[in-house]
Motif scaffolding. Structure first.
Motif, PDB file in Angstrom:
ATOM      1  N   ASN A  44     -10.164   2.824  -9.046  1.00  0.00           N
ATOM      2  CA  ASN A  44      -9.887   2.323 -10.382  1.00  0.00           C
ATOM      3  C   ASN A  44      -9.192   0.979 -10.251  1.00  0.00           C
ATOM      4  N   SER A  45      -9.749  -0.034 -10.919  1.00  0.00           N
ATOM      5  CA  SER A  45      -9.139  -1.364 -10.903  1.00  0.00           C
ATOM      6  C   SER A  45      -9.560  -2.124 -12.160  1.00  0.00           C
ATOM      7  N   ARG A  46      -8.796  -3.129 -12.467  1.00  0.00           N
ATOM      8  CA  ARG A  46      -9.119  -3.980 -13.608  1.00  0.00           C
ATOM      9  C   ARG A  46     -10.507  -4.600 -13.434  1.00  0.00           C
ATOM     10  N   GLN A  47     -10.840  -5.024 -12.205  1.00  0.00           N
ATOM     11  CA  GLN A  47     -12.121  -5.656 -11.931  1.00  0.00           C
ATOM     12  C   GLN A  47     -13.289  -4.697 -12.060  1.00  0.00           C
ATOM     13  N   GLY A  48     -13.036  -3.422 -11.983  1.00  0.00           N
ATOM     14  CA  GLY A  48     -14.088  -2.412 -12.086  1.00  0.00           C
ATOM     15  C   GLY A  48     -14.230  -1.825 -13.471  1.00  0.00           C
ATOM     16  N   GLY A  49     -13.516  -2.386 -14.438  1.00  0.00           N
ATOM     17  CA  GLY A  49     -13.637  -1.912 -15.804  1.00  0.00           C
ATOM     18  C   GLY A  49     -12.619  -0.855 -16.199  1.00  0.00           C
ATOM     19  N   GLN A  50     -11.593  -0.647 -15.356  1.00  0.00           N
ATOM     20  CA  GLN A  50     -10.527   0.320 -15.647  1.00  0.00           C
ATOM     21  C   GLN A  50     -11.021   1.747 -15.858  1.00  0.00           C
ATOM     22  N   VAL A  95       0.827  -1.200   0.000  1.00  0.00           N
ATOM     23  CA  VAL A  95       0.000   0.000   0.000  1.00  0.00           C
ATOM     24  C   VAL A  95       0.865   1.255   0.000  1.00  0.00           C
ATOM     25  N   LYS A  96       0.457   2.222  -0.806  1.00  0.00           N
ATOM     26  CA  LYS A  96       1.029   3.570  -0.783  1.00  0.00           C
ATOM     27  C   LYS A  96      -0.123   4.534  -0.566  1.00  0.00           C
ATOM     28  N   VAL A  97       0.046   5.491   0.331  1.00  0.00           N
ATOM     29  CA  VAL A  97      -1.015   6.439   0.668  1.00  0.00           C
ATOM     30  C   VAL A  97      -0.442   7.841   0.789  1.00  0.00           C
ATOM     31  N   ASP A  98      -1.046   8.783   0.091  1.00  0.00           N
ATOM     32  CA  ASP A  98      -0.779  10.206   0.279  1.00  0.00           C
ATOM     33  C   ASP A  98      -2.077  10.784   0.845  1.00  0.00           C
ATOM     34  N   ALA A  99      -2.199  10.729   2.171  1.00  0.00           N
ATOM     35  CA  ALA A  99      -3.458  11.012   2.867  1.00  0.00           C
ATOM     36  C   ALA A  99      -3.769  12.499   2.949  1.00  0.00           C
ATOM     37  N   GLN A 100      -4.102  13.081   1.801  1.00  0.00           N
ATOM     38  CA  GLN A 100      -4.564  14.463   1.741  1.00  0.00           C
ATOM     39  C   GLN A 100      -5.521  14.574   0.562  1.00  0.00           C
ATOM     40  N   VAL A 101      -6.416  15.540   0.629  1.00  0.00           N
ATOM     41  CA  VAL A 101      -7.327  15.750  -0.483  1.00  0.00           C
ATOM     42  C   VAL A 101      -6.507  16.018  -1.739  1.00  0.00           C
ATOM     43  N   GLY A 102      -6.785  15.266  -2.792  1.00  0.00           N
ATOM     44  CA  GLY A 102      -6.002  15.342  -4.017  1.00  0.00           C
ATOM     45  C   GLY A 102      -4.844  14.364  -4.050  1.00  0.00           C
ATOM     46  N   GLY A 103      -4.558  13.740  -2.913  1.00  0.00           N
ATOM     47  CA  GLY A 103      -3.487  12.744  -2.841  1.00  0.00           C
ATOM     48  C   GLY A 103      -3.947  11.405  -3.392  1.00  0.00           C
ATOM     49  N   PHE A 122      -3.678   7.058  -3.732  1.00  0.00           N
ATOM     50  CA  PHE A 122      -3.363   5.821  -3.034  1.00  0.00           C
ATOM     51  C   PHE A 122      -3.220   4.717  -4.070  1.00  0.00           C
ATOM     52  N   GLU A 123      -2.498   3.685  -3.678  1.00  0.00           N
ATOM     53  CA  GLU A 123      -2.374   2.488  -4.503  1.00  0.00           C
ATOM     54  C   GLU A 123      -2.345   1.291  -3.572  1.00  0.00           C
ATOM     55  N   ILE A 124      -3.187   0.316  -3.863  1.00  0.00           N
ATOM     56  CA  ILE A 124      -3.224  -0.939  -3.118  1.00  0.00           C
ATOM     57  C   ILE A 124      -2.987  -2.044  -4.139  1.00  0.00           C
ATOM     58  N   VAL A 125      -1.941  -2.820  -3.918  1.00  0.00           N
ATOM     59  CA  VAL A 125      -1.662  -3.935  -4.808  1.00  0.00           C
ATOM     60  C   VAL A 125      -1.858  -5.221  -4.007  1.00  0.00           C
ATOM     61  N   VAL A 136      -1.924 -11.874  -5.460  1.00  0.00           N
ATOM     62  CA  VAL A 136      -2.673 -13.126  -5.531  1.00  0.00           C
ATOM     63  C   VAL A 136      -1.852 -14.130  -6.345  1.00  0.00           C
ATOM     64  N   PRO A 137      -2.170 -15.424  -6.241  1.00  0.00           N
ATOM     65  CA  PRO A 137      -1.380 -16.432  -6.961  1.00  0.00           C
ATOM     66  C   PRO A 137      -1.245 -16.166  -8.463  1.00  0.00           C
ATOM     67  N   SER A 138      -2.254 -15.562  -9.095  1.00  0.00           N
ATOM     68  CA  SER A 138      -2.184 -15.315 -10.546  1.00  0.00           C
ATOM     69  C   SER A 138      -1.419 -14.041 -10.903  1.00  0.00           C
ATOM     70  N   GLY A 139      -0.982 -13.285  -9.898  1.00  0.00           N
ATOM     71  CA  GLY A 139      -0.230 -12.061 -10.154  1.00  0.00           C
ATOM     72  C   GLY A 139      -0.813 -10.872  -9.410  1.00  0.00           C
ATOM     73  N   PRO A 140      -0.155  -9.727  -9.474  1.00  0.00           N
ATOM     74  CA  PRO A 140      -0.617  -8.555  -8.725  1.00  0.00           C
ATOM     75  C   PRO A 140      -1.913  -7.979  -9.292  1.00  0.00           C
ATOM     76  N   VAL A 141      -2.773  -7.506  -8.371  1.00  0.00           N
ATOM     77  CA  VAL A 141      -4.020  -6.844  -8.741  1.00  0.00           C
ATOM     78  C   VAL A 141      -3.956  -5.442  -8.152  1.00  0.00           C
ATOM     79  N   ARG A 142      -3.923  -4.444  -9.024  1.00  0.00           N
ATOM     80  CA  ARG A 142      -3.717  -3.051  -8.612  1.00  0.00           C
ATOM     81  C   ARG A 142      -5.051  -2.321  -8.486  1.00  0.00           C
ATOM     82  N   HIS A 143      -5.188  -1.552  -7.403  1.00  0.00           N
ATOM     83  CA  HIS A 143      -6.324  -0.656  -7.175  1.00  0.00           C
ATOM     84  C   HIS A 143      -5.731   0.714  -6.872  1.00  0.00           C
ATOM     85  N   SER A 144      -6.308   1.750  -7.438  1.00  0.00           N
ATOM     86  CA  SER A 144      -5.767   3.086  -7.194  1.00  0.00           C
ATOM     87  C   SER A 144      -6.900   4.101  -7.165  1.00  0.00           C
TER      88      SER A 144
END
Length: 146
Positions: free
Chosen positions: A90-96, A49-57, A59-62, A65-73
């Motif tokens: 934004n994530s691959r599972q949400g339609g990018q 996880v990377k977080v820039d905890a300010q309005v306009g900042g 975040f990235e959560i990776v 999983v066994p099939s490879g990284p799943v990125r959310h931002s």
């Protein structure tokens, strides 16, 4: 805050026996976020996880999983401690494409009701996201009440 009528949404909620501030902080602290933001149902081994905890900042959560990284931002739109967080998602599972997540922290006696409203998700991914957010709230509860 509430969802705008007519915009496709999912809403999940959970009452957690912890103060709102402690739960709120678990969403912005990268160490805590990495601890609970890793659903077992998807086989997540760990999250980074990377977080820039300010309005306009950003975040990235990776999720690793066994099939490879799943990125959310996303980008924080509102940070109103300890009442509300609003961020794009934004994530691959949400339609990018960017959707919008609102997390409300409602004090309830010695506990806090956490309400997640996720807007602008494609219809075909809503059930999976509802299940995912539900599981994540369970993991969040375990983390903040330990």
């Amino acid at each position: 805050m509430s969802a705008v009528a007519g915009i496709p949404t999912i809403t999940v909620r959970r009452r957690i026996a912890a103060p709102a501030q402690r739960i709120f902080d678990a969403w912005l602290n990268p160490s805590f976020l990495a601890e609970w933001f890793r659903p077992r149902s998807s086989g997540t081994l760990r999250s980074t996880v990377k977080v820039d905890a300010q309005v306009g900042g950003a975040f990235e959560i990776v999720m690793h999983v066994p099939s490879g990284p799943v990125r959310h931002s996303g980008i924080y739109q509102t940070i109103d401690a300890p009442r509300c967080l609003v961020f794009t998602w934004n994530s691959r599972q949400g339609g990018q494409h960017d959707s919008l997540v609102t997390v409300e922290f409602r004090p309830d006696g010695q506990a806090t009701e956490v309400v997640i409203t996720h807007e602008r998700l494609p219809e075909e991914v809503r059930p999976g996201h509802a299940a995912g957010w539900t599981e994540l709230l369970e993991l969040l509860e375990t983390t903040v009440t330990a």
